[in-house]
Design an enzyme around this catalytic site. Sequence first.
Site, PDB file in Angstrom:
ATOM      1  CG  ASP A   9      -0.702 -67.248  -1.939  1.00  0.00           C
ATOM      2  OD1 ASP A   9      -1.330 -66.634  -2.810  1.00  0.00           O
ATOM      3  OD2 ASP A   9       0.554 -67.331  -1.917  1.00  0.00           O
ATOM      4  CG  ASP A  11       1.086 -67.841  -8.371  1.00  0.00           C
ATOM      5  OD1 ASP A  11       1.450 -68.827  -9.021  1.00  0.00           O
ATOM      6  OD2 ASP A  11       0.131 -67.114  -8.712  1.00  0.00           O
ATOM      7  CD  GLU A  18       5.122 -65.273  -8.266  1.00  0.00           C
ATOM      8  OE1 GLU A  18       5.149 -64.946  -9.470  1.00  0.00           O
ATOM      9  OE2 GLU A  18       4.135 -65.107  -7.531  1.00  0.00           O
ATOM     10  NE  ARG A  55       3.102 -59.142 -10.356  1.00  0.00           N
ATOM     11  CZ  ARG A  55       2.692 -60.403 -10.158  1.00  0.00           C
ATOM     12  NH1 ARG A  55       3.047 -61.355 -10.993  1.00  0.00           N
ATOM     13  NH2 ARG A  55       1.962 -60.710  -9.107  1.00  0.00           N
ATOM     14  NE  ARG A  78      -6.551 -61.962 -26.002  1.00  0.00           N
ATOM     15  CZ  ARG A  78      -6.954 -60.691 -25.970  1.00  0.00           C
ATOM     16  NH1 ARG A  78      -7.777 -60.278 -25.030  1.00  0.00           N
ATOM     17  NH2 ARG A  78      -6.536 -59.838 -26.884  1.00  0.00           N
ATOM     18  CE  LYS A  80       2.274 -64.638 -16.398  1.00  0.00           C
ATOM     19  NZ  LYS A  80       1.436 -65.052 -15.270  1.00  0.00           N
ATOM     20  CB  THR A 117      -4.897 -67.320  -5.979  1.00  0.00           C
ATOM     21  OG1 THR A 117      -3.831 -66.826  -6.789  1.00  0.00           O
ATOM     22  CG2 THR A 117      -6.033 -67.774  -6.892  1.00  0.00           C
ATOM     23  CG  ASP A 178       4.316 -66.701  -0.905  1.00  0.00           C
ATOM     24  OD1 ASP A 178       3.109 -66.482  -1.119  1.00  0.00           O
ATOM     25  OD2 ASP A 178       5.224 -66.321  -1.667  1.00  0.00           O
TER      26      ASP A 178
END
Length: 233
Positions: A9, A11, A18, A55, A78, A80, A117, A178
């Site tokens: 993974d 992040d 994060e 999200r 875009r 972000k 991911t 995680d």
Amino acid sequence: MSLKALIFDVDGTLAETEELHRQSFNDTFAAHGLDWQWDEALYGDLLQTAGSRARLAVWMRDHLGRAPDPGLIAALYRTKTARYGRLLAGGGVQLRPGIADLIDDAARAGLTLAVATSAGRVNVVALCDAVFGRPAFQVFDVIAAGDEVAANKPAPDVYRLALKRLGLPPADCVALEDSHIGVRAARAAGLAVLACPSHYTRHEDLSDATQCVNTYTEIGGAADLAARLSTVA
Ligand SMILES: [Mg+2]
């Protein structure tokens, strides 16, 4: 277990990214003239949905009580993504302790290295440039990203895509995760999972993982990882 590949993974597993994602979202909202602000507690809840666009849709629907706007979500995504890339390039993130040693040892042992991911491929590329100082394709033999699958974690799609590209059965691979949704995704793909909680997942129940450690520095290389998982897988 004949361990042939590690599937990471990104992040929270390779790096504690994060908070940089959260800052990128908040900077993006301000840049678009929106008075939205995601604090740490709210972002922790939103992380139960994998993938930035999903999200944002959950935020609009569940917190603002409005229909998700695909055009606005695409524009925010875009901005972000570009903002996140600039923050990463500025040096705000490092690999989690033990990850570099584990990756180096696995490569020396002849294992294939992959990522699976929910983030977009561009984020993986930006992270590798920032934390490995090398292009993603030089660090990982296979990259399976969220923008290549129909359903994000906890669906197993991105792990199945990674396995397909590896050309290996799940029994020959280990996933490193995680989060609870990541562990569920990997288990649903038939993989053994080593879980190591991150800042945002430290209170999650990761007991579905094959084994859980507090830090990757507990792992004494690829052989130790294989031995640990074969005893309980
Ligand atoms: Mg994660």
